[in-house]
Scaffold this active site. Sequence first.
Site, PDB file in Angstrom:
ATOM      1  N   SER A  64       0.876  -1.302  -0.022  1.00  0.00           N
ATOM      2  CA  SER A  64       0.004   0.038   0.024  1.00  0.00           C
ATOM      3  C   SER A  64       0.951   1.358   0.075  1.00  0.00           C
ATOM      4  O   SER A  64       0.243   2.277  -0.215  1.00  0.00           O
ATOM      5  CB  SER A  64      -1.053   0.002   1.197  1.00  0.00           C
ATOM      6  OG  SER A  64      -2.165  -0.660   0.679  1.00  0.00           O
ATOM      7  N   LYS A  67       0.168   4.012  -2.567  1.00  0.00           N
ATOM      8  CA  LYS A  67      -0.674   4.967  -2.578  1.00  0.00           C
ATOM      9  C   LYS A  67      -0.149   6.226  -2.752  1.00  0.00           C
ATOM     10  O   LYS A  67      -0.490   7.390  -2.943  1.00  0.00           O
ATOM     11  CB  LYS A  67      -1.571   4.789  -1.636  1.00  0.00           C
ATOM     12  CG  LYS A  67      -2.577   3.566  -1.550  1.00  0.00           C
ATOM     13  CD  LYS A  67      -3.389   3.305  -0.382  1.00  0.00           C
ATOM     14  CE  LYS A  67      -4.430   2.159  -0.573  1.00  0.00           C
ATOM     15  NZ  LYS A  67      -3.827   1.149  -0.135  1.00  0.00           N
ATOM     16  N   SER A 234      -5.709   3.916   4.447  1.00  0.00           N
ATOM     17  CA  SER A 234      -5.054   2.985   3.328  1.00  0.00           C
ATOM     18  C   SER A 234      -6.375   2.608   2.485  1.00  0.00           C
ATOM     19  O   SER A 234      -6.619   1.435   2.265  1.00  0.00           O
ATOM     20  CB  SER A 234      -4.235   1.966   3.845  1.00  0.00           C
ATOM     21  OG  SER A 234      -3.644   1.003   3.097  1.00  0.00           O
TER      22      SER A 234
END
Length: 407
Positions: A64, A67, A234
């Site tokens: 993640s 991102k 997230s």
Amino acid sequence: MLTALGAPANAPANAVADTALDQVLGPLLASPGLGPRPAAAVYDTATGKQLYGQRADTAMTPASTVKIATAVAALSALGPGHRIPTTVVAPATGNALTLVGGGDPTLGRDGLRALADATARALRTRGVADASLTYDLSRYSGPELHPIGPNENIAPVVALMTDEGRVDGSDSGPAPRTGDPAGDTARTFASLLRERGVTASAPRPGKAPQGAAELARTLSAPLSDLVERMLTNSDNDLAEALARQTAIAAGQPADFDGAAKAVADRLAALGLPQAAAARFADGSGLDRDDRVSAQLLTLLLARAADPAHPELRPVLTGLPVAGFTGTLRGRYGAASGGTGLVRAKTGTLSGVNALAGTVVDADGHLLTFAFLASDTPGPDAAQRALDRLAERLARCGCGSGSASSAP
């Protein structure tokens, strides 16, 4: 001025700082919890120098932390004030309505009610009391399911949904998802119209007719808010939506491939080293085919701190705060030296753990860092090792070229 942002990928780091930080970070990076070959990079935004690197230019699965790249690309392409519309359109005559999804996964019941209010008012002005209803998903193209398949971490990626397709009332984290978020949203909208005196047909998928005029619209929160929410929690649904919004801005197809190309092209246009070597298979990091280097992550964060790029500041303000917010709320105990000081995006897949963010060191220098680990034996040991690395940066005089502990 961040002079090193345009430097070649093999530019030497500050030798003194690198040597000192190796003595501090090296033993921590050797933790078994980080697997056999972790990568690390530390960058000083004040001096524009990479202070430390271990396999820093190696492209690895970022989970993640990708991102961060999605956020930088979206803000750069669209600006922090951009809002995603959901609209209702209709021809000049007749009673045919089309609910047009713009790609806002955060559309909630309040927004849908406001849209129904405005639509009912417009129809009363026309003298229309009943309507046929279709819903248009053509803003997006390509497969609706993420490559990982049906999963509680992400809803089908469609241009129309309510509350990210969640069916349990939650607003973050894994949750049961509807298999038909667009149809559910359209049926809820039809029900809201009926409550307002408009007899609406059962909605069906379709495309807005050529020349249809807008009757009503509702807008998402500004992109700055969406980016902060995406990073803090997230949020995978938001990440995929923002990657597609970037694709639309670039004239690319709003699917996984088009979004990947748009994000990569946008970062390359910013002149960041390692951008060309990265691979963005998705916007959320759920896809194991993503590849990003620790160096690129630190430079993305440094660019967000650059006074010349205020449009990117939500990338920093959205990072979870150690011990307090988002995905770092439950990490770093009250006695930890990183609590409240470390701000970082987490990344977790089976066997993959990452942490990338910022910390102000004992000398007052804003440092950006990224630690990436693969083939980790389990999340708990890996997260503890990552947290120790970031905590150690918060306690050191790293920006000065030494790595002495703060008192």
